[in-house]
Design a protein around this motif. Structure first.
Motif, PDB file in Angstrom:
ATOM      1  N   LEU A  88      26.897   3.701  82.040  1.00  0.00           N
ATOM      2  CA  LEU A  88      28.274   3.233  82.125  1.00  0.00           C
ATOM      3  C   LEU A  88      29.107   3.740  80.950  1.00  0.00           C
ATOM      4  O   LEU A  88      30.253   4.141  81.096  1.00  0.00           O
ATOM      5  CB  LEU A  88      28.281   1.705  82.148  1.00  0.00           C
ATOM      6  CG  LEU A  88      29.531   1.101  82.746  1.00  0.00           C
ATOM      7  CD1 LEU A  88      29.616   1.406  84.222  1.00  0.00           C
ATOM      8  CD2 LEU A  88      29.556  -0.380  82.509  1.00  0.00           C
ATOM      9  N   ARG A  89      28.470   3.760  79.776  1.00  0.00           N
ATOM     10  CA  ARG A  89      29.181   4.260  78.597  1.00  0.00           C
ATOM     11  C   ARG A  89      29.459   5.755  78.729  1.00  0.00           C
ATOM     12  O   ARG A  89      30.419   6.269  78.189  1.00  0.00           O
ATOM     13  CB  ARG A  89      28.378   3.974  77.325  1.00  0.00           C
ATOM     14  CG  ARG A  89      28.824   2.683  76.655  1.00  0.00           C
ATOM     15  CD  ARG A  89      27.961   2.360  75.471  1.00  0.00           C
ATOM     16  NE  ARG A  89      26.850   1.519  75.884  1.00  0.00           N
ATOM     17  CZ  ARG A  89      25.859   1.188  75.085  1.00  0.00           C
ATOM     18  NH1 ARG A  89      25.830   1.637  73.858  1.00  0.00           N
ATOM     19  NH2 ARG A  89      24.884   0.408  75.525  1.00  0.00           N
ATOM     20  N   ALA A 144      29.966   7.281  81.697  1.00  0.00           N
ATOM     21  CA  ALA A 144      30.985   7.466  82.732  1.00  0.00           C
ATOM     22  C   ALA A 144      32.365   7.095  82.220  1.00  0.00           C
ATOM     23  O   ALA A 144      33.361   7.691  82.597  1.00  0.00           O
ATOM     24  CB  ALA A 144      30.634   6.630  83.957  1.00  0.00           C
ATOM     25  N   ARG A 145      32.406   6.103  81.314  1.00  0.00           N
ATOM     26  CA  ARG A 145      33.697   5.700  80.752  1.00  0.00           C
ATOM     27  C   ARG A 145      33.988   6.518  79.532  1.00  0.00           C
ATOM     28  O   ARG A 145      33.358   6.376  78.502  1.00  0.00           O
ATOM     29  CB  ARG A 145      33.643   4.227  80.338  1.00  0.00           C
ATOM     30  CG  ARG A 145      33.771   3.281  81.492  1.00  0.00           C
ATOM     31  CD  ARG A 145      33.706   1.882  80.980  1.00  0.00           C
ATOM     32  NE  ARG A 145      34.019   0.943  82.046  1.00  0.00           N
ATOM     33  CZ  ARG A 145      33.758  -0.342  81.959  1.00  0.00           C
ATOM     34  NH1 ARG A 145      33.170  -0.835  80.898  1.00  0.00           N
ATOM     35  NH2 ARG A 145      34.073  -1.139  82.947  1.00  0.00           N
ATOM     36  N   GLU A 192      30.646  12.422  82.055  1.00  0.00           N
ATOM     37  CA  GLU A 192      31.047  11.537  83.146  1.00  0.00           C
ATOM     38  C   GLU A 192      30.163  11.771  84.362  1.00  0.00           C
ATOM     39  O   GLU A 192      29.709  10.822  85.013  1.00  0.00           O
ATOM     40  CB  GLU A 192      32.518  11.768  83.497  1.00  0.00           C
ATOM     41  CG  GLU A 192      33.025  10.780  84.544  1.00  0.00           C
ATOM     42  CD  GLU A 192      34.518  10.821  84.693  1.00  0.00           C
ATOM     43  OE1 GLU A 192      35.205  10.921  83.669  1.00  0.00           O
ATOM     44  OE2 GLU A 192      34.993  10.730  85.839  1.00  0.00           O
ATOM     45  N   THR A 193      29.903  13.056  84.646  1.00  0.00           N
ATOM     46  CA  THR A 193      29.035  13.388  85.775  1.00  0.00           C
ATOM     47  C   THR A 193      27.641  12.794  85.565  1.00  0.00           C
ATOM     48  O   THR A 193      27.068  12.172  86.470  1.00  0.00           O
ATOM     49  CB  THR A 193      28.914  14.924  85.908  1.00  0.00           C
ATOM     50  OG1 THR A 193      30.206  15.456  86.123  1.00  0.00           O
ATOM     51  CG2 THR A 193      27.996  15.310  87.051  1.00  0.00           C
ATOM     52  N   VAL A 251      27.721   9.050  86.059  1.00  0.00           N
ATOM     53  CA  VAL A 251      27.764   8.667  87.482  1.00  0.00           C
ATOM     54  C   VAL A 251      26.378   8.810  88.111  1.00  0.00           C
ATOM     55  O   VAL A 251      25.925   7.937  88.869  1.00  0.00           O
ATOM     56  CB  VAL A 251      28.807   9.531  88.240  1.00  0.00           C
ATOM     57  CG1 VAL A 251      28.725   9.278  89.734  1.00  0.00           C
ATOM     58  CG2 VAL A 251      30.197   9.238  87.728  1.00  0.00           C
ATOM     59  N   LEU A 252      25.715   9.908  87.781  1.00  0.00           N
ATOM     60  CA  LEU A 252      24.364  10.114  88.329  1.00  0.00           C
ATOM     61  C   LEU A 252      23.423   9.006  87.879  1.00  0.00           C
ATOM     62  O   LEU A 252      22.586   8.526  88.654  1.00  0.00           O
ATOM     63  CB  LEU A 252      23.815  11.479  87.888  1.00  0.00           C
ATOM     64  CG  LEU A 252      24.545  12.706  88.454  1.00  0.00           C
ATOM     65  CD1 LEU A 252      23.968  13.985  87.872  1.00  0.00           C
ATOM     66  CD2 LEU A 252      24.449  12.741  89.977  1.00  0.00           C
ATOM     67  N   ARG A 253      23.565   8.572  86.620  1.00  0.00           N
ATOM     68  CA  ARG A 253      22.715   7.477  86.131  1.00  0.00           C
ATOM     69  C   ARG A 253      23.037   6.195  86.880  1.00  0.00           C
ATOM     70  O   ARG A 253      22.134   5.439  87.247  1.00  0.00           O
ATOM     71  CB  ARG A 253      22.948   7.261  84.628  1.00  0.00           C
ATOM     72  CG  ARG A 253      22.487   8.388  83.772  1.00  0.00           C
ATOM     73  CD  ARG A 253      20.972   8.381  83.555  1.00  0.00           C
ATOM     74  NE  ARG A 253      20.530   7.260  82.762  1.00  0.00           N
ATOM     75  CZ  ARG A 253      19.587   6.402  83.132  1.00  0.00           C
ATOM     76  NH1 ARG A 253      18.988   6.536  84.295  1.00  0.00           N
ATOM     77  NH2 ARG A 253      19.241   5.404  82.359  1.00  0.00           N
ATOM     78  N   LEU A 254      24.337   5.934  87.118  1.00  0.00           N
ATOM     79  CA  LEU A 254      24.715   4.700  87.823  1.00  0.00           C
ATOM     80  C   LEU A 254      24.226   4.721  89.270  1.00  0.00           C
ATOM     81  O   LEU A 254      23.811   3.698  89.814  1.00  0.00           O
ATOM     82  CB  LEU A 254      26.239   4.519  87.799  1.00  0.00           C
ATOM     83  CG  LEU A 254      26.828   4.168  86.426  1.00  0.00           C
ATOM     84  CD1 LEU A 254      28.338   4.139  86.495  1.00  0.00           C
ATOM     85  CD2 LEU A 254      26.297   2.827  85.935  1.00  0.00           C
ATOM     86  N   ILE A 255      24.286   5.885  89.884  1.00  0.00           N
ATOM     87  CA  ILE A 255      23.811   5.991  91.268  1.00  0.00           C
ATOM     88  C   ILE A 255      22.318   5.678  91.346  1.00  0.00           C
ATOM     89  O   ILE A 255      21.841   5.126  92.329  1.00  0.00           O
ATOM     90  CB  ILE A 255      24.093   7.417  91.813  1.00  0.00           C
ATOM     91  CG1 ILE A 255      25.576   7.564  92.101  1.00  0.00           C
ATOM     92  CG2 ILE A 255      23.292   7.692  93.071  1.00  0.00           C
ATOM     93  CD1 ILE A 255      25.966   8.973  92.501  1.00  0.00           C
ATOM     94  N   GLY A 256      21.607   6.020  90.270  1.00  0.00           N
ATOM     95  CA  GLY A 256      20.184   5.695  90.264  1.00  0.00           C
ATOM     96  C   GLY A 256      19.268   6.862  89.994  1.00  0.00           C
ATOM     97  O   GLY A 256      18.074   6.800  90.296  1.00  0.00           O
ATOM     98  N   LEU A 257      19.819   7.937  89.404  1.00  0.00           N
ATOM     99  CA  LEU A 257      18.942   9.045  89.036  1.00  0.00           C
ATOM    100  C   LEU A 257      18.290   8.726  87.693  1.00  0.00           C
ATOM    101  O   LEU A 257      18.989   8.412  86.730  1.00  0.00           O
ATOM    102  CB  LEU A 257      19.730  10.351  88.922  1.00  0.00           C
ATOM    103  CG  LEU A 257      19.843  11.162  90.201  1.00  0.00           C
ATOM    104  CD1 LEU A 257      20.753  10.471  91.184  1.00  0.00           C
ATOM    105  CD2 LEU A 257      20.341  12.561  89.910  1.00  0.00           C
ATOM    106  N   PRO A 258      16.974   8.799  87.612  1.00  0.00           N
ATOM    107  CA  PRO A 258      16.316   8.506  86.343  1.00  0.00           C
ATOM    108  C   PRO A 258      16.590   9.598  85.315  1.00  0.00           C
ATOM    109  O   PRO A 258      16.924  10.740  85.666  1.00  0.00           O
ATOM    110  CB  PRO A 258      14.827   8.445  86.694  1.00  0.00           C
ATOM    111  CG  PRO A 258      14.696   9.148  87.987  1.00  0.00           C
ATOM    112  CD  PRO A 258      16.014   9.090  88.684  1.00  0.00           C
ATOM    113  N   VAL A 259      16.427   9.224  84.049  1.00  0.00           N
ATOM    114  CA  VAL A 259      16.684  10.158  82.943  1.00  0.00           C
ATOM    115  C   VAL A 259      15.861  11.436  83.110  1.00  0.00           C
ATOM    116  O   VAL A 259      16.361  12.548  82.930  1.00  0.00           O
ATOM    117  CB  VAL A 259      16.341   9.481  81.590  1.00  0.00           C
ATOM    118  CG1 VAL A 259      16.320  10.503  80.466  1.00  0.00           C
ATOM    119  CG2 VAL A 259      17.365   8.400  81.283  1.00  0.00           C
TER     120      VAL A 259
END
Lengths: 285, 225
Positions: A280-281, A283-284, A185-186, A189-197
């Protein structure tokens, strides 16, 4: 020591009455006795003992205990309690020479030479063989084949180590996947915020290296403690000064060199498997 | 124009066969727009929102964000786009539980490379803006649902995004708290940030200037207030 050379003899101690005054006039020659023998027979420095070739008292002679020594541990005699006596060479020859052999007719069949650097053994043997015709020099490891069982043991240890590392890797990977999954989940969230892989992978790699390093350090401390405990136990159990486990610098470095990259790699592999999924997958749940 | 989507579709591969979540949608979003997307569950609202936010890429069609074709951007570039220009608010808040409210809001700015002093100043302003200055050092577990959603909104606004996407932002809140969050989102929109809200809540949808109704992956109707 009279000749500076000490030979040893598996001794037969004969029962002996306390030394009489006349016997004390002539000082008997010195011998060294092993700690085990001293303990078993309650001998001390200064004790006078009588040695013979057999139980019937053949060639029995008196000797004075000049010292008690700790026998050099010999893995091939593990479990045997060495009750031995070291005599000066002339005394040993006097006792062991057959009656029909004149003094001075003895000969030396083999000599053990200890080198400062054991790695020089091959070269040393080649040099001796080239310079002394008729003399055969060979490294002791090849001499009597006595190292054979230890070589087998070493290969067995290597096989155990390989199996242990493979099993530990599988376990570590499974554990890391579970730990990384706990943080999905963490990560999501970081990916959604915009941290690249790549940024997240680097972060996880650094954490992995840190955890693996701390783990390796902990493992070394545990190994050092275990080394002490194992040695203490088996030295007590077999009454020997043999060292059963030794964590050398090379062993420690090898362990760290395997553990840290392995831990870090397991973390990255587990994280990569997770990061392939969308933010998103992740985080959910 | 922030977003220019033309005939975008999104098809998911499923074991039972491909499923078309969004079908041939055309939509433009400009600065200051306030759009609500309504429709029954499974009609493709959230998938459309995720495509608008560059989380999902379309299977077909063209989606331009600020003139850039999103499908041609690398993951790193799309991530940067999200970091600098898009804010997300979700029904379940998605705050990082180990961080305080202040740290949650600071995180996107830190990743964007904002200097520490500027970050702290901005965090103060944002927490005051959402009315949570006094709870800055609380962790999410110490906050109510409404407070967590406020923190999530403050975090979404951290880097001054041009587009704020909200997926059922009042879905887990009671009516009163939901109304407060709706008012806060209105205020964000009035300050110039384009707002797209996916919602089942008619009251929340009616606040928007454009209401899109979706069915079977398509925009069935659009009402303009």
């Amino acid at each position: 020591m009279r000749l500076g050379v000490i030979a040893w003899l598996m001794a037969i101690l004969l029962p002996w009455p306390p030394a009489t005054a006349s016997a004390q006039d002539a000082t008997p020659p010195d011998v060294l006795v092993s700690r085990h023998l001293a303990e078993a027979e309650d001998l001390r420095v200064g004790s006078v003992i009588r040695l013979a070739l057999d139980a019937t008292g053949t060639k029995a002679r008196e000797f004075r205990v000049a010292g008690i020594y700790e026998p050099t541990p010999d893995p091939s005699r593990l479990g045997q309690v060495p009750r031995s006596v070291r005599l000066h060479l002339p005394d040993l020859l006097d006792m062991t020479r057959p009656l029909d052999v004149p003094a001075g007719a003895e000969y030396v069949a083999s000599v053990n030479v200890a080198l400062v650097d054991p790695a020089d053994a091959e070269q040393f043997a080649r040099d001796v063989n080239a310079r002394l015709p008729g003399v055969l020099a060979q490294p002791s490891g090849e001499a009597a084949g006595s190292a054979g069982p230890f070589r087998v043991l070493e290969r067995f240890h290597l096989a155990i180590a390989v199996v242990t590392i493979v099993a530990a890797t599988v376990f570590l990977l499974a554990l890391t996947i579970m730990l990384v999954d706990e943080r999905r989940e963490t990560v999501g969230v970081l990916r959604l915020i915009g941290l690249p892989v790549r940024r997240i992978l680097v972060q996880i790699l650094l954490e992995g290296v840190l955890v693996a390093s701390v783990g390796a350090a902990f493992g070394l401390v545990l190994a050092l403690l275990s080394e002490q405990l194992i040695n203490l136990f088996f030295q007590w159990r077999y009454d020997t000064a043999l060292v059963f486990v030794r964590i050398t610098r090379d062993v420690a470095l090898t362990c760290v060199a395997i553990a840290v990259p392995l831990g870090a790699s397991a973390t990255v592999v587990a994280s990569w498997a997770l990061l392939r999924r969308g933010g998103l997958r992740l985080a959910r749940r | 124009m922030i977003v220019d989507a033309r005939g975008v579709s999104r098809v998911f591969s499923m074991p039972a066969g491909p499923v078309t979540a969004v079908r041939e949608v055309t939509l433009q979003i400009r600065d200051g727009d306030h759009i609500a997307v309504r429709g029954p569950s499974g009609c493709g609202k959230s998938t459309l929102l995720h495509m608008l936010g560059c989380v999902e890429t379309q299977t077909s069609g063209t989606l331009l964000f600020d003139g850039q074709d999103v499908s041609r951007l690398s993951d790193a570039r799309r991530s940067l786009l999200r970091l600098r220009h898009i804010g997300f608010v979700f029904q379940r808040f998605f705050l990082l539980p180990m961080l305080t409210a202040r740290e949650n809001v600071e995180l996107p700015m830190s990743e964007a490379g904002l200097p520490r002093a500027a970050r702290q100043q901005r965090v103060r302003e944002l927490l005051e803006y959402v009315g949570l200055a006094a709870r800055a050092d609380h962790r999410p577990s110490q906050l109510s649902g409404g407070e967590m959603q406020r923190v999530a909104i403050a975090r979404a606004l951290a880097n001054g995004p041009r587009l704020l996407l909200a997926d059922e932002p009042t879905g887990e809140l009671d009516e009163t708290t939901g109304a407060q969050i709706a008012a806060l989102l209105d205020r964000v929109n009035q300050s110039g940030t384009a707002l797209v809200i996916v919602t089942h809540d008619p009251a929340l949808a009616n606040r928007a200037s454009r209401v899109l109704t979706m069915r079977d992956g398509q925009i069935e109707s659009e009402q303009v207030a």
